[in-house]
Design an enzyme around this catalytic site. Structure first.
Site, mmCIF file in Angstrom:
data_model
loop_
_atom_site.group_PDB
_atom_site.id
_atom_site.type_symbol
_atom_site.label_atom_id
_atom_site.label_comp_id
_atom_site.label_asym_id
_atom_site.label_seq_id
_atom_site.Cartn_x
_atom_site.Cartn_y
_atom_site.Cartn_z
ATOM 1 N N CYS A 128 12.441 31.766 19.694
ATOM 2 C CA CYS A 128 11.923 31.162 18.463
ATOM 3 C C CYS A 128 10.444 30.806 18.578
ATOM 4 C CB CYS A 128 12.733 29.931 18.100
ATOM 5 S SG CYS A 128 14.476 30.322 17.876
ATOM 6 N N TYR A 131 14.849 24.388 14.866
ATOM 7 C CA TYR A 131 15.879 23.676 15.622
ATOM 8 C C TYR A 131 17.238 23.686 14.934
ATOM 9 C CZ TYR A 131 13.225 22.583 19.658
ATOM 10 O OH TYR A 131 12.539 22.717 20.839
ATOM 11 N N CYS A 181 19.938 27.825 24.564
ATOM 12 C CA CYS A 181 18.661 28.214 23.972
ATOM 13 C C CYS A 181 18.416 29.685 24.273
ATOM 14 C CB CYS A 181 17.555 27.352 24.576
ATOM 15 S SG CYS A 181 15.901 27.889 24.113
ATOM 16 N N CYS A 228 18.864 26.062 15.162
ATOM 17 C CA CYS A 228 19.645 26.705 16.226
ATOM 18 C C CYS A 228 20.655 25.739 16.819
ATOM 19 C CB CYS A 228 18.733 27.238 17.322
ATOM 20 S SG CYS A 228 17.869 25.944 18.244
ATOM 21 N N GLU A 244 15.858 19.045 25.140
ATOM 22 C CA GLU A 244 14.991 19.925 24.364
ATOM 23 C C GLU A 244 15.040 19.563 22.882
ATOM 24 O OE1 GLU A 244 15.447 24.238 25.213
ATOM 25 O OE2 GLU A 244 15.248 24.489 23.049
ATOM 26 N N THR A 249 9.511 27.831 27.601
ATOM 27 C CA THR A 249 10.862 28.319 27.386
ATOM 28 C C THR A 249 10.889 29.842 27.410
ATOM 29 O OG1 THR A 249 11.243 26.391 25.996
ATOM 30 C CG2 THR A 249 12.792 28.206 25.766
ATOM 31 N N GLU A 290 13.322 27.125 31.588
ATOM 32 C CA GLU A 290 12.056 26.422 31.429
ATOM 33 C C GLU A 290 11.246 26.679 32.694
ATOM 34 O OE1 GLU A 290 11.293 24.801 28.686
ATOM 35 O OE2 GLU A 290 13.278 24.805 27.754
ATOM 36 N N HIS A 314 8.527 25.505 13.670
ATOM 37 C CA HIS A 314 9.355 25.351 14.861
ATOM 38 C C HIS A 314 10.307 24.160 14.735
ATOM 39 C CE1 HIS A 314 10.417 26.791 18.701
ATOM 40 N NE2 HIS A 314 10.028 25.724 19.372
#
Lengths: 486, 486, 486, 486
Positions: C102, C298, C98, C300, C448, C193, C259, C294
């Site tokens: 974002c 994801y 991650c 990603c 996540e 995050t 996190e 959002h």
């Protein structure tokens, strides 16, 4: 004097001359090592259960005429096979991890019938051959109440090549010398579950062999601390948390699994403990019988499944959402999947048939089906448990932060959930789910479920062999009215 | 003189005074109707199997002291329960459809223990109560070797309301009059499998009842051709193909299932055949025992699964692609899913425990798990079978086009596949797969698998009840080290 | 002078007055902490990519008239939204974890339109209200090329209660004091995050609010090292491996996620950086717009999916089984699932529509569908990767054992695979798969994926809202010929 | 004078000299045949939609400078490709079946670019070559507003052999004679969707060809009623219900699909309508482009999915269980799966790129992913719809029994559900679900979803080709720190 209790078992492990390496260091006393100890505790619980529930965890042995630990029992009827599954599930529930004794149990039962078959094929008179020697070995184990570790998986080197074709002939354990009184072994066994916590090892070939692989067709029993043996401990996710000052971040502080590599550097074994030596024709049936038993032994994971369902139900309760229909539904799905595994496993055991040696062998199709579901469903149970756990499972600060006088009170304040639930209890359950889905016991609950007793494709190959497609084609053709089929 | 053969069974069905409607017409003789006959053939095969394999399909009855058809046997040990499953799978393999006798078998076994329990609760002396009457009924059936149809499912009307709350009180079968010598029943039973092919009906309540539903708490046996009973035949996908001049387009020309609605217009039943009358407290346990047996009876679908796997393997062979790895892999997956169903079912039977009445009741959790998988896996087997069949299954012209002198030769020319496979055999297997995945037997293989013995949610409710989430939570909390939990 | 390179970015993080706790200690300089550094490297790669591929990772901003990092861009057309997804996948491929930017990007775009709507509803003249202030803030960020961390998720306390109903009113971030020049905030944000790697935080409410929750309706921008802010680092599976002397056991030595919990102890924010203050009616639409963006972000995870597919393909190759049909088939399945996620995500972006404020908002249904698949498929990709990896992934000894002069050579000997593959490379790939499926990046790739941007049930609720079941019922009724429906 | 309305379209089909066989008989006028008519109605609805929503179902053609039916449009930008998907979904919603025009649309777009490429490779001057001729053909179709049926799939004979290797050389359509003015074709095309409802056929090769298959490399346009062409209608599940006196049991009384086999017995085609003749090198790219378009065209099934979701929601409503959480959850799952298909499909269209000929070609990976999900999810939607429908769907008596004066009132009485819902409306919705899951439109919704545009394995092969495993391996190796890889 046999081992009678969990405490005696642990004591029995002290002071052995084991060469165990972990994190690059030779371990002085494995029993006291914080990373190793939880795996010993798990084995110890098999003794504890035998004390607490003897009907479940011991059995009457025809060999010794005495009640013995069920892990050492040669199955005498289908019920004996069924009871193994019941015991396995119970131990899974009690430890939440791999308790490491099933390989030995399944190896004893496979070896029992295969040594009989070798003797029979060889025309060896009863009492002088492998089967008799093997029975003596089993009786010895039963009398002393020892832990037997089954050692099957060789490193295998180049997978495309047979043992005798490997560039390095040691990639499969082999006889490098035959002496008058015994054999000398060289090689290694990988992925060895609980070996360091055993008293004896039972080495066996890992796959079908050909005549040229004759030196690899070796079965033998060896004390774990025999000269020439080295253990290298496998590392696991989050293993070092056991060395931190916490009993929370470990998730399951008491119990853990164990995997190690065993290296045999010219280890001598007297013939009294050799149960196969060159009979390459029997390697395949040994492996098949062992894997049939062992694939059904994965019923143990339904015990772990019970724990993870319980943990998921608890965290849902702690989060105050236990009554939401979608939460309830996920718990039901987890239960359904878990019991589906159990159904196929216990069915395989119930459907056991006697071997020519007289012990009972489980149904091969159902055993493979059981294990194949084990390569799938625990992953889905884990996914659902993570769903119910919420994101906090992976964003929770360390126990040390909770103990810190500045951050501790802040964390206690802000991580409070519904009334009546302590933050610490919430943490404990979250860490247990972490432990089973990505931490130390995820090794046992997930990856071992995938690869132990053979990877998924191994089961598919066996299922294909037993599927009787030709018979099924006949059924279909008859109903379809197929005529004069070629 | 009992029925001894399949032929005698079929003969026994002739000349009854049944009122059966189909496609808007009163049927003269169901035995000779081309749509009904395949369903009769399927039941007849249960007699045929009893002749061919008496060990499998008959059992020694303590009630009569004689060997009886296993569908009429009160289970005397766990093996009797297990043997039911073996027989069911075999009949599924032989007929490729629903052979319709399981409801009666499971009803007999549930009624056996529930009548015992009612008597016991009532303090009724043995010999005069329900249980004794019921045993007499069963003995009669065993001696005559009759088919008993179990009739449970009421139309239910408004699902949100109890029987006594319905706008029309007849939406659940009920006693409308109690006479000196018997009761008068009114209402209907829906989704009745094989009722027209039975000799007697055993009516039972369909769900938990309350005191106000007392008149709905009725169990009784009634001859199928009793005055006041009307049957309306349910139509099925592709049903009328049985009336066409073809034995190919039917897919499975010989065997089929049967569903009908039974309407009771003030039907009188003498007390000798009444086995529950007002004991509403026992409706729930009757339903639970019945569904436990019956959910595990869906092991029959693994027999149909064997046929569809065989059909898929055959068409892959005919298409010349049987050796392709992805084809092989799909057949393995089908087998794995099919055996997963079998595992849970046979396990439920093996784990049977005696009831207080002395017969054996299967494990409820595993029975529910079995059925729950049945609501999923046959659909996936069908999907995979359609994958292997290829598109021709749904674009193939009718048999009449193959018989037409102009188009027949063109179709024979252009639908030729690999050498050695006749176009007609290819058609036959494709039509069998069509029959099982979207045609007439898809009703039995798919939709009945979904809803028979309760829809998926009914199993989830039962699984939740038996899951012991509290016990599982305790397991997790112990391992997590949860302290002072509220 | 704006940040221009990855190195400048890292330099910009040094010397801040951050209060960060990790393992119970106040960290001196996060940039140099071995556990924190990989997460900083991941953010730094967003700068690196902007340098290497400016078309992909920068955009022309109407606000400043200059090319800005795409993570700071207010989307000006559908292509801008689509390009976000392309950039996200690329960064997932480059970092395998991650990269943490974002949330800020999606927060900027949601806030842009919501501040506009609040102003409009309030009749506030352009230039003086929230929207104008917010634009100034964004321009500031674009000019300095800062990292903005979006902070949304409150601890929530008792889930059954609204913010104002909580026993402790601080369980949701709130305004505790309103001064002439600004507001004072108290509370916390959990699961944050990349916050420590950001320059500014953008706090926002986490859910629909009511009038009584007015003090919780607060949006504001705050520098990360503002007085009164404390960070407690969340621990992750295998986190401490980063502190061991190894670059192999870490799996992905360079990159990681982050996190933390952020605690606000009476933090002052001037009105110039307040973008919502009491307008509780707009909390719901802010959350909905943010989650729509959002959930599609994801995508990603398809970049991480590309890495895990690559790792699985590599280990299959190293194990010498890359050509086995079942191996190949599993890689295809992984790819199919990965691209299915991508399809829904990129479709959501392509289908973007302009908001009244002029920026582009993605399709909400497809965004939810994308994320919902993300809660499932990465788990299956992980399972398949573990399948291909083999058991060695979890039994492999530590790097220290490989460095030990006694065990090192033994391990090198026995873990040799097919010719041409070094044991060390094999270890590296196995450790990468461990890292992504149960180690540190499993947090980002799995958990996540489950809970980020809302847990699965949150998507189901949204999907239900947008499903238009009434419209679909009309379609069905029309085709079915339903008449005079109530 | 072009066809302008649905009514004109239907009129245009009358009086053709078609040779159509169905159930062994030569059909006099297909338009009036009750089995064929629903398929004509479905095509007619494409004209109806063009009238009702011209923005959706027509487009501005550069070729003619006029607005044309979108099914005849050569895509001029990515939006044109996207709009195809929107139109397909809408038509799926309106008809609940296959509307049969996508093959032609996708063939036109594939042929457009491939004829351009052949010309270019041949150095053929514009205006005289295939591309120009093809454009003339398309213009003709656009001006007349004709339906073009694409005919690709040959019977294939022995699957292990190339066209030229077949025992019967006619197993693939081929040129048997070349005359001065045209070619003579012989062979057949199987599984032809909507051919009888078309005005022109566009024949194309079905797979990659080699030089020896030169005579099979033929693309040409032929009027459907050309001498020498024979059609044999494929039978479908429940097809004959259309001939019964009922508009309920048909489920979807108005609309249906159509599959037929086309046999070409020495059919002459003038060179003006030949667009490939011997250029075997281009067969592969024609097939690849066509399948890319066509796999994404299966977005139409999300329109059918909307209908089946609507039907399931309606029956849940009629059954009085619409608010049960598990019912709601199943509707959400159906929606999620349906939209997942849509996401990949519409994404493939959005990501279209221009060909060298100037029209737009969709993304191949996403198109394959879309279709691959179509081979799975509609089956699961069907399973869930059957779950919600309840068992009555397959036990419901025929419409004739409802019309019978004896049984009709009994059925009306006993099949009454919750107040306000008529039994007839309940029947209608149940029959629609039956129609889509096992009846006539199950052919289109399920089996065609499996095999149309290539069976699942065909997509897996394409996905593997485009997966770039080598690139993904590089990503993984870089992150793992793999060094000096061989």
């Amino acid at each position: 004097m046999p081992i009678r209790t969990a405490a005696e078992y642990i004591e029995s492990l002290r002071g052995r001359k084991l060469r165990v390496y972990l994190f690059g260091e030779l371990i002085d006393e494995p029993v006291d090592h914080p990373i190793i100890r939880p795996s010993i505790n798990a084995v110890a619980d098999t003794y504890q259960l035998a004390e607490e529930e003897p009907e479940l965890a011991t059995a009457s042995s025809k060999l010794t005429g005495q009640r013995v630990n069920r892990f050492l029992q040669v199955t005498q009827d289908a019920n004996d096979v069924v009871m193994q599954n019941r015991m396995q599930r119970k131990l899974g529930q009690r430890t939440g991890t791999c308790f490491q004794r099933c390989v030995g149990m399944d190896a004893i039962n496979s070896m029992f019938s295969v040594t009989f078959d070798i003797d029979k094929a060889n025309g060896t008179p009863d009492g002088t051959g492998y089967h008799a020697r093997f029975n003596e070995f089993v009786k010895h184990m039963q009398r002393e109440n020892f832990v037997v570790g089954g050692a099957m998986t060789d490193p295998k080197g180049d997978r495309g090549k047979a043992p005798h074709e490997q560039a390095d002939p040691d990639m499969f354990l082999r006889v490098v010398e035959r002496r008058a009184d015994g054999v000398v072994l060289r090689g290694a066994k990988a992925h060895q579950t609980g070996c360091i916590n055993s008293h004896w090892l039972l080495v066996m070939p890992t796959m079908r062999l050909s005549e040229q692989d004759r030196d690899y067709a070796i079965c033998a029993a060896i004390p774990v601390d025999h000269p020439g043996i080295t253990y290298v401990y496998g590392r696991q996710s989050c293993d070092t948390r056991a060395m931190e000052d916490t009993d929370i971040d470990t998730g399951n502080d008491k119990f853990g699994g164990q995997e190690a590599m065993i290296i045999f550097e010219d280890v001598f074994v007297p013939y009294s403990h050799v149960f196969m030596d060159g009979e390459w024709q029997f390697a395949a049936s040994l492996v098949e019988r062992f894997t049939a038993y062992h694939r059904r032994s994965y019923v143990c994971k339904t015990g772990l499944g019970d724990v993870i369902i319980g943990a998921a139900a608890t965290i849902a309760d702690y989060n105050g959402v236990a009554k939401a229909s979608h939460i309830r539904d996920k718990l039901v799905e987890m239960t359904h999947l878990n019991e589906t595994i159990y159904g196929a496993g216990i069915a395989a055991s119930h459907e056991s048939k006697p071997t020519s040696a007289g012990n009972y062998q489980c149904d091969e199709m159902l055993a493979n089906v059981c294990k194949h579901n084990v390569t799938r469903f625990p992953y889905e149970l884990s996914r659902l448990a993570q769903d119910l756990a919420g994101g906090l499972m992976v964003t929770l600060p360390s126990d040390a932060d909770f103990k810190n006088p500045t951050t501790g009170p802040l964390l206690q304040k802000y991580l409070a959930g519904r009334p009546g639930v302590s933050v610490d209890n919430r943490r404990r359950v979250l860490r247990l789910i972490e432990n089973m889905t990505m931490g130390r016991n995820a090794v046992g609950y997930l990856t071992e479920s995938m690869h132990g007793a053979g990877s998924p494709q191994a089961q598919r190959v066996q299922i294909a062999r037993m599927a009787d497609f030709e018979g099924k084609k006949r059924l279909a053709k008859k109903l379809a009215g197929v005529k004069d089929d070629e």
